[in-house]
Design a protein around this motif. Structure first.
Motif, PDB file in Angstrom:
ATOM      1  N   ILE A   1       1.076  -1.318   0.174  1.00 58.54           N
ATOM      2  CA  ILE A   1      -0.079  -0.322  -0.231  1.00 58.54           C
ATOM      3  C   ILE A   1       0.547   1.527  -0.399  1.00 58.54           C
ATOM      4  O   ILE A   1       0.775   1.755  -1.073  1.00 58.54           O
ATOM      5  CB  ILE A   1      -1.028  -0.227   1.357  1.00 58.54           C
ATOM      6  N   THR A   2       1.738   1.095   0.515  1.00 65.09           N
ATOM      7  CA  THR A   2       2.766   2.188   0.827  1.00 65.09           C
ATOM      8  C   THR A   2       3.536   2.935  -0.833  1.00 65.09           C
ATOM      9  O   THR A   2       3.487   4.134  -1.264  1.00 65.09           O
ATOM     10  CB  THR A   2       4.380   1.753   1.943  1.00 65.09           C
ATOM     11  N   LEU A   3       3.925   1.349  -1.436  1.00 61.42           N
ATOM     12  CA  LEU A   3       4.171   1.975  -2.887  1.00 61.42           C
ATOM     13  C   LEU A   3       2.833   2.398  -3.514  1.00 61.42           C
ATOM     14  O   LEU A   3       3.492   3.264  -4.015  1.00 61.42           O
ATOM     15  CB  LEU A   3       4.488   0.355  -3.133  1.00 61.42           C
ATOM     16  N   GLU A   4       2.192   2.273  -3.696  1.00 62.59           N
ATOM     17  CA  GLU A   4       0.963   2.800  -4.258  1.00 62.59           C
ATOM     18  C   GLU A   4       0.357   4.295  -4.422  1.00 62.59           C
ATOM     19  O   GLU A   4       0.666   5.049  -4.501  1.00 62.59           O
ATOM     20  CB  GLU A   4      -0.216   2.308  -3.926  1.00 62.59           C
ATOM     21  N   LEU A   5       1.059   4.852  -2.598  1.00 62.23           N
ATOM     22  CA  LEU A   5       0.936   5.826  -2.417  1.00 62.23           C
ATOM     23  C   LEU A   5       2.014   6.563  -2.189  1.00 62.23           C
ATOM     24  O   LEU A   5       1.418   7.904  -2.664  1.00 62.23           O
ATOM     25  CB  LEU A   5       0.643   6.254  -0.253  1.00 62.23           C
TER      26      LEU A   5
ATOM     27  N   ASP B   1      11.041  -2.980  -2.112  1.00 63.45           N
ATOM     28  CA  ASP B   1       9.794  -2.339  -3.568  1.00 63.45           C
ATOM     29  C   ASP B   1      10.569  -1.283  -3.227  1.00 63.45           C
ATOM     30  O   ASP B   1      10.198  -0.114  -4.132  1.00 63.45           O
ATOM     31  CB  ASP B   1       8.985  -2.849  -3.556  1.00 63.45           C
ATOM     32  N   VAL B   2       9.614  -0.657  -1.768  1.00 61.52           N
ATOM     33  CA  VAL B   2       9.775   0.667  -2.279  1.00 61.52           C
ATOM     34  C   VAL B   2      11.069   1.725  -1.971  1.00 61.52           C
ATOM     35  O   VAL B   2      10.050   2.799  -2.782  1.00 61.52           O
ATOM     36  CB  VAL B   2       8.667   1.178  -0.262  1.00 61.52           C
ATOM     37  N   VAL B   3      12.033   0.411  -1.221  1.00 63.36           N
ATOM     38  CA  VAL B   3      13.738   1.988  -1.159  1.00 63.36           C
ATOM     39  C   VAL B   3      13.877   1.783  -2.917  1.00 63.36           C
ATOM     40  O   VAL B   3      14.434   3.476  -2.819  1.00 63.36           O
ATOM     41  CB  VAL B   3      14.400   1.029  -0.170  1.00 63.36           C
ATOM     42  N   SER B   4      13.949   1.187  -3.549  1.00 62.29           N
ATOM     43  CA  SER B   4      14.422   1.082  -4.705  1.00 62.29           C
ATOM     44  C   SER B   4      12.882   1.756  -5.947  1.00 62.29           C
ATOM     45  O   SER B   4      13.513   2.937  -6.232  1.00 62.29           O
ATOM     46  CB  SER B   4      13.996  -0.792  -5.523  1.00 62.29           C
ATOM     47  N   TYR B   5      11.676   2.289  -5.537  1.00 60.77           N
ATOM     48  CA  TYR B   5      10.800   3.022  -5.674  1.00 60.77           C
ATOM     49  C   TYR B   5      11.014   4.320  -5.711  1.00 60.77           C
ATOM     50  O   TYR B   5      11.411   5.454  -6.047  1.00 60.77           O
ATOM     51  CB  TYR B   5       9.332   3.269  -5.484  1.00 60.77           C
ATOM     52  N   ILE B   6      11.634   4.953  -4.011  1.00 61.19           N
ATOM     53  CA  ILE B   6      12.262   6.307  -3.461  1.00 61.19           C
ATOM     54  C   ILE B   6      13.126   6.196  -4.734  1.00 61.19           C
ATOM     55  O   ILE B   6      13.467   7.689  -5.055  1.00 61.19           O
ATOM     56  CB  ILE B   6      12.261   6.377  -2.509  1.00 61.19           C
ATOM     57  N   GLU B   7      14.441   5.574  -4.744  1.00 63.86           N
ATOM     58  CA  GLU B   7      15.485   5.388  -5.118  1.00 63.86           C
ATOM     59  C   GLU B   7      14.961   6.333  -6.629  1.00 63.86           C
ATOM     60  O   GLU B   7      15.892   6.524  -6.760  1.00 63.86           O
ATOM     61  CB  GLU B   7      16.878   4.810  -4.993  1.00 63.86           C
ATOM     62  N   ASP B   8      14.770   5.114  -7.025  1.00 65.21           N
ATOM     63  CA  ASP B   8      14.560   5.410  -8.742  1.00 65.21           C
ATOM     64  C   ASP B   8      13.792   6.471  -9.487  1.00 65.21           C
ATOM     65  O   ASP B   8      13.845   7.069  -9.965  1.00 65.21           O
ATOM     66  CB  ASP B   8      13.419   4.281  -9.376  1.00 65.21           C
ATOM     67  N   ASN B   9      13.479   7.149  -8.502  1.00 66.50           N
ATOM     68  CA  ASN B   9      12.691   8.012  -8.839  1.00 66.50           C
ATOM     69  C   ASN B   9      13.053   8.942  -7.979  1.00 66.50           C
ATOM     70  O   ASN B   9      11.839  10.660  -7.713  1.00 66.50           O
ATOM     71  CB  ASN B   9      10.747   8.132  -8.393  1.00 66.50           C
ATOM     72  N   GLY B  10      13.862   9.515  -7.303  1.00 67.70           N
ATOM     73  CA  GLY B  10      14.385  10.670  -6.983  1.00 67.70           C
ATOM     74  C   GLY B  10      13.830  11.499  -5.740  1.00 67.70           C
ATOM     75  O   GLY B  10      13.831  12.886  -5.746  1.00 67.70           O
ATOM     76  N   MET B  11      12.839  10.592  -5.543  1.00 63.18           N
ATOM     77  CA  MET B  11      12.128  10.640  -3.863  1.00 63.18           C
ATOM     78  C   MET B  11      13.540  10.960  -2.212  1.00 63.18           C
ATOM     79  O   MET B  11      12.216  11.726  -0.995  1.00 63.18           O
ATOM     80  CB  MET B  11      11.336   9.865  -3.547  1.00 63.18           C
TER      81      MET B  11
END
Length: 143
Positions: free
Chosen positions: A84-88, A110-120
Motif C-alpha cells: 500500500i505504501t508503494l501505491e501511496l 520495492d518501496v526503497v527502490s521506488y524512492i531511489e529510482d524516482n529521486g524522492m
C-alpha cells in the motif's frame, strides 16, 4: 543518503504547516492512531486520511491523498503495509507532496527502490525511528 541529509529531510518534514496521517483508525492501540494523536497534542494542523471513516479523533477525514485540500503543502505520515505504501508513494509523487515519513514497518526493498529510482530521497524519511520517538527532538532542534 547521509545522516546529515536525512536530518535535513526530517526538519523539512516538520517545518510544513499542514500534515496528514494515513493509517490511523478508531483503534486506540494502533500506531497510526498514536501518530495522529501526536500531531493533535502538538497543535499541528493534521488531516486523517481514511477511506471509510468520516472522522478520527474528532477531526474530519478525507478519503485519499488526492482529496487533501492542499497536497503540495502537506507532509504525510504513512503507516501502511509496504504494498500500500508503494501505491501511496506513486500518488504522492503525482500530487507533489513535499515530504513523507514512512514509519517503521511500512517499507520494503520495492518501496526503497521506488524512492531511489524516482529521486524522492529528499522527500521521504524511511529507516530509523518513528516520529513518536524523534519528532519532539527534531522540533526542538529547529527552534
Amino acid at each position: 543518503m547521509t545522516t546529515t541529509s536525512m536530518a535535513e529531510v526530517k526538519k523539512k518534514f516538520l517545518s510544513q504547516t499542514k500534515f496528514a496521517v494515513i493509517g490511523a483508525s478508531k483503534d486506540q492501540s494502533k500506531w497510526g492512531t498514536k501518530i495522529l494523536k501526536w500531531y493533535i497534542e502538538r497543535n499541528k494542523q493534521v488531516t486523517p486520511i481514511h477511506p471509510r471513516e468520516a472522522e478520527l479523533e474528532g477531526i474530519p477525514t478525507v478519503q485519499s491523498l488526492a482529496s487533501l485540500p492542499h497536497p503540495k503543502d502537506t507532509a504525510v505520515s504513512i503507516i501502511t503495509a509496504p504494498p500500500i505504501t508503494l501505491e501511496l508513494l506513486k500518488k504522492a509523487r503525482d500530487l507533489s507532496i513535499p515530504a513523507l515519513w514512512l514509519q517503521p514497518g511500512t517499507f520494503d526493498d520495492d518501496v526503497v527502490s521506488y524512492i531511489e529510482d524516482n529521486g524522492m530521497q529528499d522527500k521521504a524519511i524511511y529507516g530509523g525511528a518513528c516520529i513518536l520517538v524523534e519528532g519532539d527532538d527534531i522540533i526542538k532542534s529547529m527552534l
